[in-house]
Design a protein around this motif. Structure first.
Motif, PDB file in Angstrom:
ATOM      1  N   LEU A 168       2.440   1.751  -3.486  1.00 35.87           N
ATOM      2  CA  LEU A 168       1.526   2.110  -4.571  1.00 35.87           C
ATOM      3  C   LEU A 168       0.814   3.440  -4.343  1.00 35.87           C
ATOM      4  CD1 LEU A 168      -0.113  -1.381  -5.294  1.00 35.87           C
ATOM      5  CD2 LEU A 168       1.781  -0.281  -6.494  1.00 35.87           C
ATOM      6  N   ASN A 169       0.881   3.964  -3.131  1.00 32.84           N
ATOM      7  CA  ASN A 169       0.174   5.198  -2.813  1.00 32.84           C
ATOM      8  C   ASN A 169       1.184   6.323  -2.604  1.00 32.84           C
ATOM      9  OD1 ASN A 169      -1.194   7.298  -1.226  1.00 32.84           O
ATOM     10  ND2 ASN A 169      -2.895   5.850  -1.117  1.00 32.84           N
ATOM     11  N   GLY A 170       1.250   7.250  -3.559  1.00 35.33           N
ATOM     12  CA  GLY A 170       2.233   8.329  -3.483  1.00 35.33           C
ATOM     13  C   GLY A 170       2.056   9.214  -2.264  1.00 35.33           C
ATOM     14  N   PHE A 171       0.799   9.500  -1.909  1.00 37.75           N
ATOM     15  CA  PHE A 171       0.545  10.355  -0.745  1.00 37.75           C
ATOM     16  C   PHE A 171       1.039   9.672   0.526  1.00 37.75           C
ATOM     17  CE2 PHE A 171      -2.290  11.667   2.762  1.00 37.75           C
ATOM     18  CZ  PHE A 171      -1.979  13.013   2.796  1.00 37.75           C
ATOM     19  N   MET A 172       0.786   8.368   0.640  1.00 36.03           N
ATOM     20  CA  MET A 172       1.227   7.634   1.825  1.00 36.03           C
ATOM     21  C   MET A 172       2.751   7.577   1.894  1.00 36.03           C
ATOM     22  SD  MET A 172      -0.243   6.294   4.381  1.00 36.03           S
ATOM     23  CE  MET A 172       0.304   5.417   5.849  1.00 36.03           C
ATOM     24  N   THR A 173       3.389   7.427   0.738  1.00 35.87           N
ATOM     25  CA  THR A 173       4.852   7.423   0.691  1.00 35.87           C
ATOM     26  C   THR A 173       5.406   8.745   1.207  1.00 35.87           C
ATOM     27  OG1 THR A 173       4.810   5.944  -1.225  1.00 35.87           O
ATOM     28  CG2 THR A 173       6.858   7.142  -0.811  1.00 35.87           C
ATOM     29  N   PHE A 223       0.831  -1.208   0.000  1.00 37.10           N
ATOM     30  CA  PHE A 223       0.000   0.000   0.000  1.00 37.10           C
ATOM     31  C   PHE A 223       0.864   1.257   0.000  1.00 37.10           C
ATOM     32  CE2 PHE A 223      -2.299   3.293   2.454  1.00 37.10           C
ATOM     33  CZ  PHE A 223      -3.357   3.502   1.581  1.00 37.10           C
ATOM     34  N   ILE A 224       1.932   1.250   0.796  1.00 29.86           N
ATOM     35  CA  ILE A 224       2.843   2.399   0.843  1.00 29.86           C
ATOM     36  C   ILE A 224       3.515   2.602  -0.510  1.00 29.86           C
ATOM     37  CG2 ILE A 224       4.988   3.272   1.854  1.00 29.86           C
ATOM     38  CD1 ILE A 224       4.170   1.897   4.469  1.00 29.86           C
TER      39      ILE A 224
END
Length: 318
Positions: free
Chosen positions: A290-295, A287-288
């Protein structure tokens, strides 16, 4: 030759032969050259650890000559000059029992010096900069790709939007080349460090390894670099100072990656602390990724963790 002199010569000879064969395989497989090259310093480092820096230099020099003979002289020289310094410095630091941070730092600096020496050779002999990107060729490729989409009936407005977005990405990529160059050196020395340590352990030579990932703590320098980079990007943009903008952009990328590593270390610590199952950990990491905001959130959290050490505060409350 005495037994004491024969053993270093035999070790250097065997490792030189292996290094040359490996180098030739890497050179004649262009798609894998850089990936295989990351591990080439291990051959020189092994000689240096076991027999000393003098024999390591001799092995590197012999590898240089033989690789130039069996490949083209320029290609062989460029390859060996790019990767040999990493092996020499990493081997010398391992032999002296240096700690992990010092070994990785010294190896990364040696890697940068080697790449700079190889690029200097190409620039001196042929006037070519191997690390310069041909933007015109990239633009031609983009034009051909857009022409193909146009022939398939894609709307002209969408084509212009795609062209503008692609040009912006290409411009940012060119500006961030120094940071990417530095990152490649860090990856190279880390890969060589891990492989070298495994080989030395197999040989029964005591070495210091990387600390557990949950215990990683990067220098506070990266938090300051992140803050000053944001200021530099703002000033460089608003006051039209191109060199400041590029330097700040590279600093931002370096600090962002450092924060991401620190943040992932903190996440791993927390998941291990609360006994999160391996399956859930994999899902969280996917999830981290694939998710730019979470990264971005993880990176910012890591930068704050560098400054405030949340793990220490967590231990104090237990």
């Amino acid at each position: 030759m005495s037994e004491q002199g024969a053993r270093p010569a035999a070790t250097a000879g065997v490792m030189t032969a292996a290094a040359v064969v490996y180098a030739l395989a890497a050179i004649y497989l262009p798609m894998l050259t850089m990936m295989m090259g990351m591990f080439w310093p291990v051959f020189i480092a092994l000689v240096t650890v076991r027999e000393g820096l003098r024999w390591g230099v001799l092995a590197a020099a012999a590898s240089l000559i033989l690789t130039m003979l069996f490949a083209t002289p320029v290609t062989g020289a460029f390859f060996v000059l790019s990767f040999a310094p990493t092996g020499l410095v990493l081997g010398a630091l391992f032999r002296r029992g240096a700690d992990t941070v010092r070994a990785l730092t010294g190896g990364a600096l040696a890697s940068l010096a080697g790449k700079a020496a190889a690029a200097g050779m190409m620039l001196l002999l042929f006037g070519l900069n191997p690390f310069a990107m041909d933007v015109s060729m990239a633009n031609e490729t983009m034009d051909e790709t857009l022409a193909m989409y146009r022939s398939l009936g894609m709307d002209e407005a969408q084509l212009e939007e795609t062209r503008a977005a692609s040009a912006q990405v290409l411009e940012l990529f060119v500006l961030m080349l120094p940071a990417l160059f530095l990152g490649s050196s860090v990856i190279e020395v880390t890969a060589s460090f891990v492989v070298l340590r495994k080989v030395l352990v197999r040989l029964g030579i005591p070495t210091k390894g990387l600390p557990a990932f949950t215990e990683w703590r990067l220098p506070i320098f990266f938090s300051y670099l992140f803050a000053f980079s944001l200021i530099g990007i703002y000033w460089g943009t608003t006051r039209d100072i191109s060199w400041l903008y590029q330097a700040a952009l590279n600093g931002y990328l370096i600090s962002f990656i450092a924060g991401l590593v620190q943040g992932l270390s903190l996440v791993q610590f927390l998941m291990k602390r609360f006994n999160v199952s391996s399956f859930i950990r994999i899902i969280i990491y996917i999830f981290i990724a694939l998710n730019g905001f979470m990264t971005q959130i993880i990176s910012w959290t890591g930068l704050f963790d560098i400054a405030f050490d949340y793990r220490k505060k967590f231990h104090e409350r237990q």
